[in-house]
Design an enzyme around this catalytic site. Structure first.
Site, short mmCIF file in Angstrom:
data_model
loop_
_atom_site.label_atom_id
_atom_site.label_comp_id
_atom_site.label_asym_id
_atom_site.label_seq_id
_atom_site.Cartn_x
_atom_site.Cartn_y
_atom_site.Cartn_z
N GLU A 17 26.91 -31.49 -23.85
CA GLU A 17 25.84 -32.62 -24.24
C GLU A 17 26.64 -34.17 -23.84
O GLU A 17 28.20 -33.99 -23.47
CB GLU A 17 25.76 -32.60 -25.90
CG GLU A 17 25.07 -31.53 -26.20
CD GLU A 17 24.86 -31.56 -27.53
OE1 GLU A 17 24.10 -30.75 -28.10
OE2 GLU A 17 25.43 -32.24 -28.50
N GLU B 162 22.06 -22.45 -18.84
CA GLU B 162 21.52 -21.94 -17.50
C GLU B 162 21.91 -22.65 -16.36
O GLU B 162 22.22 -22.33 -15.45
CB GLU B 162 20.01 -21.66 -17.75
CG GLU B 162 19.66 -20.68 -18.97
CD GLU B 162 19.21 -21.66 -20.26
OE1 GLU B 162 18.62 -21.17 -20.86
OE2 GLU B 162 19.82 -22.87 -20.30
N CYS C 123 14.66 -23.94 -21.69
CA CYS C 123 13.76 -24.92 -21.49
C CYS C 123 12.91 -24.95 -20.19
O CYS C 123 13.15 -23.99 -19.21
CB CYS C 123 14.60 -26.50 -21.52
SG CYS C 123 15.42 -26.65 -19.82
#
Length: 130
Positions: free
Chosen positions: A41, A52, A83
């Site tokens: 993050e 990923e 996602c």
């Protein structure tokens, strides 16, 4: 080491001080090598990196391009799906039949494929001119 063990181990390295949501991913290539990634993050959302994507970057940096299997894990109530962006990234390096196992730290798992995760995927064929 199994893909599951690799994903669980790398998950612990995630940099997730804002969401506290750590994700690990492990990829096996056609050659049998395993590459791992964890989410990273950044305070300037959305500048972070998914697990990923990190694993794919490590794979490509090592000179490999062909996914054979994927495992993604997080501490969540149900197995974690990639996602949308990561689904497309997985499709770039694996065909629709590549097995993807989605897991939780409690041991729940769901097996699927890249094709099931991303039906109707945009691919190189869409780039061809008639």
């Amino acid at each position: 080491m199994s893909l599951k063990d690799a994903a669980l181990a790398v998950r612990k390295n995630a940099h997730a001080p804002y969401s506290n949501f750590q994700v690990g991913a492990a990829l096996r290539t056609a050659s049998g090598n395993i590459y791992v990634g964890c989410n990273v993050e950044n305070v300037a959302y959305p500048e972070g990196t998914c697990a990923e994507a990190g694993a794919i970057a490590a794979m490509v940096a090592a000179g490999e391009r062909d996914l054979a299997e994927v495992y993604v894990v997080a501490d969540c109530p149900t197995p974690i799906p990639p996602c949308g962006g990561c689904r497309q990234k997985l499709k770039e390096f694996g065909d629709g039949e590549v097995k993807v196992t989605l897991g939780t730290t409690d041991g729940a798992e769901t097996e699927t494929t890249i094709g099931t995760l991303l039906p109707g995927a945009f691919d190189q064929g869409h780039m061809e001119r008639s």
